[in-house]
Scaffold this motif. Structure first.
Motif, mmCIF file in Angstrom:
data_model
loop_
_atom_site.group_PDB
_atom_site.id
_atom_site.type_symbol
_atom_site.label_atom_id
_atom_site.label_comp_id
_atom_site.label_asym_id
_atom_site.label_seq_id
_atom_site.Cartn_x
_atom_site.Cartn_y
_atom_site.Cartn_z
ATOM 1 N N PHE A 1 0.832 -1.207 0.000
ATOM 2 C CA PHE A 1 0.000 0.000 0.000
ATOM 3 C C PHE A 1 0.869 1.261 0.000
ATOM 4 O O PHE A 1 0.605 2.208 -0.762
ATOM 5 N N ILE A 2 1.916 1.284 0.825
ATOM 6 C CA ILE A 2 2.797 2.452 0.909
ATOM 7 C C ILE A 2 3.523 2.679 -0.410
ATOM 8 O O ILE A 2 3.582 3.805 -0.928
ATOM 9 N N LEU A 3 4.065 1.612 -0.980
ATOM 10 C CA LEU A 3 4.797 1.738 -2.244
ATOM 11 C C LEU A 3 3.875 2.170 -3.383
ATOM 12 O O LEU A 3 4.262 2.970 -4.235
ATOM 13 N N GLN A 4 2.655 1.646 -3.380
ATOM 14 C CA GLN A 4 1.707 1.992 -4.442
ATOM 15 C C GLN A 4 1.276 3.457 -4.342
ATOM 16 O O GLN A 4 1.193 4.157 -5.359
ATOM 17 N N THR A 5 1.002 3.930 -3.136
ATOM 18 C CA THR A 5 0.600 5.332 -2.954
ATOM 19 C C THR A 5 1.719 6.287 -3.332
ATOM 20 O O THR A 5 1.475 7.320 -3.977
ATOM 21 N N LEU A 6 2.958 5.946 -2.965
ATOM 22 C CA LEU A 6 4.098 6.784 -3.337
ATOM 23 C C LEU A 6 4.295 6.814 -4.847
ATOM 24 O O LEU A 6 4.535 7.873 -5.440
ATOM 25 N N GLU A 7 4.182 5.642 -5.470
ATOM 26 C CA GLU A 7 4.374 5.547 -6.920
ATOM 27 C C GLU A 7 3.312 6.363 -7.667
ATOM 28 O O GLU A 7 3.639 7.112 -8.603
ATOM 29 N N GLU A 8 2.072 6.234 -7.251
ATOM 30 C CA GLU A 8 0.990 6.965 -7.916
ATOM 31 C C GLU A 8 1.146 8.471 -7.740
ATOM 32 O O GLU A 8 0.922 9.245 -8.675
ATOM 33 N N ARG A 9 1.555 8.889 -6.524
ATOM 34 C CA ARG A 9 1.654 10.321 -6.250
ATOM 35 C C ARG A 9 2.817 10.957 -7.003
ATOM 36 O O ARG A 9 2.682 12.061 -7.556
ATOM 37 N N ILE A 10 3.953 10.279 -7.049
ATOM 38 C CA ILE A 10 5.131 10.827 -7.741
ATOM 39 C C ILE A 10 4.883 10.896 -9.250
ATOM 40 O O ILE A 10 5.270 11.855 -9.911
ATOM 41 N N LYS A 11 4.213 9.871 -9.786
ATOM 42 C CA LYS A 11 3.882 9.889 -11.219
ATOM 43 C C LYS A 11 2.900 11.007 -11.551
ATOM 44 O O LYS A 11 3.003 11.649 -12.595
ATOM 45 N N HIS A 12 1.934 11.233 -10.641
ATOM 46 C CA HIS A 12 0.939 12.287 -10.868
ATOM 47 C C HIS A 12 1.587 13.683 -10.835
ATOM 48 O O HIS A 12 1.261 14.545 -11.658
ATOM 49 N N ILE A 13 2.510 13.885 -9.890
ATOM 50 C CA ILE A 13 3.178 15.189 -9.777
ATOM 51 C C ILE A 13 4.190 15.384 -10.903
ATOM 52 O O ILE A 13 4.338 16.478 -11.434
ATOM 53 N N GLY A 14 4.890 14.315 -11.257
ATOM 54 C CA GLY A 14 5.891 14.392 -12.329
ATOM 55 C C GLY A 14 7.235 14.917 -11.881
ATOM 56 O O GLY A 14 7.978 15.493 -12.688
ATOM 57 N N LEU A 15 7.565 14.735 -10.612
ATOM 58 C CA LEU A 15 8.863 15.185 -10.099
ATOM 59 C C LEU A 15 9.952 14.209 -10.519
ATOM 60 O O LEU A 15 9.843 13.004 -10.296
ATOM 61 N N LYS A 16 11.017 14.742 -11.126
ATOM 62 C CA LYS A 16 12.110 13.897 -11.602
ATOM 63 C C LYS A 16 13.365 14.736 -11.804
ATOM 64 O O LYS A 16 13.285 15.921 -12.115
ATOM 65 N N LYS A 17 14.509 14.097 -11.592
ATOM 66 C CA LYS A 17 15.795 14.753 -11.834
ATOM 67 C C LYS A 17 16.324 14.301 -13.189
ATOM 68 O O LYS A 17 16.504 13.113 -13.438
ATOM 69 N N ILE A 18 16.597 15.289 -14.050
ATOM 70 C CA ILE A 18 17.061 14.996 -15.409
ATOM 71 C C ILE A 18 18.554 15.275 -15.477
ATOM 72 O O ILE A 18 19.014 16.369 -15.124
ATOM 73 N N GLU A 19 19.294 14.280 -15.899
ATOM 74 C CA GLU A 19 20.757 14.406 -16.030
ATOM 75 C C GLU A 19 21.165 13.948 -17.422
ATOM 76 O O GLU A 19 20.674 12.934 -17.927
ATOM 77 N N THR A 20 22.101 14.685 -18.002
ATOM 78 C CA THR A 20 22.634 14.307 -19.319
ATOM 79 C C THR A 20 23.767 13.313 -19.131
ATOM 80 O O THR A 20 24.639 13.518 -18.285
ATOM 81 N N PRO A 21 23.770 12.217 -19.886
ATOM 82 C CA PRO A 21 24.867 11.252 -19.747
ATOM 83 C C PRO A 21 26.186 11.835 -20.221
ATOM 84 O O PRO A 21 26.269 12.469 -21.284
ATOM 85 N N ARG A 22 27.209 11.636 -19.406
ATOM 86 C CA ARG A 22 28.530 12.170 -19.738
ATOM 87 C C ARG A 22 29.279 11.213 -20.664
ATOM 88 O O ARG A 22 29.312 10.006 -20.432
ATOM 89 N N LYS A 23 29.882 11.778 -21.705
ATOM 90 C CA LYS A 23 30.661 10.974 -22.649
ATOM 91 C C LYS A 23 32.142 11.084 -22.313
ATOM 92 O O LYS A 23 32.653 12.163 -22.035
ATOM 93 N N LYS A 24 32.817 9.936 -22.379
ATOM 94 C CA LYS A 24 34.248 9.910 -22.107
ATOM 95 C C LYS A 24 35.025 10.453 -23.307
ATOM 96 O O LYS A 24 34.798 10.053 -24.449
ATOM 97 N N LYS A 25 35.924 11.358 -23.006
ATOM 98 C CA LYS A 25 36.736 11.958 -24.066
ATOM 99 C C LYS A 25 37.970 11.097 -24.318
ATOM 100 O O LYS A 25 38.667 10.708 -23.384
ATOM 101 N N ARG A 26 38.227 10.827 -25.567
ATOM 102 C CA ARG A 26 39.397 10.044 -25.948
ATOM 103 C C ARG A 26 40.413 10.945 -26.645
ATOM 104 O O ARG A 26 40.050 11.910 -27.311
ATOM 105 N N SER A 27 41.658 10.597 -26.438
ATOM 106 C CA SER A 27 42.725 11.377 -27.079
ATOM 107 C C SER A 27 42.724 11.113 -28.589
ATOM 108 O O SER A 27 42.678 9.962 -29.038
#
Length: 283
Positions: free
Chosen positions: A41-67
């Motif tokens: 019940f706790i996990l389901q309520t948290l999942e539904e609420r976070i999906k409804h709000i749409g809170l998320k951290k967006i990060e760009t994947p870092r690419k390794k630089k080669r010589s």
């Protein structure tokens, strides 16, 4: 043949094992894990609420630089002149990095460090801890802190597995909901009855905060003249209580001896591998 004269041969003495003695807490604190239907019940309520709000951290994947070699650098310079407008178009389509809504993010305390600071300031309404936190010392101090602030707290299995991907994080070992969280009020009110009370021996007879909350609720419905009279009565009663508190009632107090803990540093005698020296390249 050379003969060793008597009295010159020496035996190696065994090194004494260094043992550090320390005083340990006699009480053992453990989380009450929430299993079964309450966990789902706790996990389901948290999942539904976070999906409804749409809170998320967006990060760009870092690419390794080669010589790159000289030929590759020349090719890259030639190609970059032709592909300048394409890069500008792609940058416009990319999403901004960071949290989608900072105001909603400030209503949560994510991570053990952030939760600890929020509990010390008495800012949390509810605290949830993941069972997968290892070692247990990482979250054990939160039991005493949450009990001292009268904050309901519980250990939920698979909390990090369900919540972390929704928030765009790798793991969430602790999740706290602040008192000013407007977006999560319904979820917090639904989860709190499912959480068992914490057992801390010295907060067994604590009733000050519950009385204070009752006074706060009743004071909202009273008029200003009645409030002034009530405050005057409370001040006089507090003075009487202070006089009476000089004579403490120690009938419910049970003293327990401290545990003596012996710590042996590096009991398996594991030696650290030697550091490899970096070779100096000759020009």
């Amino acid at each position: 043949m050379s003969v060793i004269p008597q009295g010159t041969a020496t035996l190696r003495k065994a090194k004494k094992i260094t043992v550090k003695t320390s005083l340990d807490n006699p009480f053992v604190f453990q989380w009450k894990t929430i299993d079964g239907e309450d966990m789902h019940f706790i996990l389901q309520t948290l999942e539904e609420r976070i999906k409804h709000i749409g809170l998320k951290k967006i990060e760009t994947p870092r690419k390794k630089k080669r010589s790159l070699t000289k030929k590759q650098m020349d090719r890259k310079c030639d190609a970059s002149t032709n592909e300048l407008p394409k890069e500008e178009e792609t940058e416009g389509h990319q999403q901004k990095t960071g949290w989608t809504d900072i105001s909603i993010r400030r209503q949560l305390a994510i991570g053990v460090n952030e939760v600890t600071k929020a509990l010390e300031k008495n800012e949390l309404l509810l605290l949830l801890v993941c069972k997968s936190a290892k070692p247990a010392m990482i979250t054990s101090h939160l039991i005493q802190l949450s009990a001292s602030r009268a904050t309901p707290a519980g250990q939920v299995p698979r909390l990090s597995e369900t919540v972390a991907p929704l928030l765009g994080l790798t793991s969430t070992l602790a999740l706290g909901f602040k008192k000013q969280s407007d977006k999560f009020t319904e979820a917090v009110e639904a989860i709190i009855p499912k959480i068992p009370a914490l057992e801390v021996p010295w907060f067994q007879y604590r009733t000050e905060e519950s009385v204070a909350h009752a006074h706060a609720d009743s004071s909202e419905s009273q008029e200003p003249e009645q409030l002034a009279e009530a405050l005057g009565d409370e001040l006089t009663s507090q003075k009487r209580k202070r006089r009476e508190s000089n004579q403490l009632d120690l009938s419910n107090v049970i003293l327990q001896p401290l545990k003596i803990k012996k710590i042996v540093p590096n009991p398996n005698k594991i030696k650290k591998p030697p550091r490899k020296k970096k070779k100096a390249f000759s020009a």
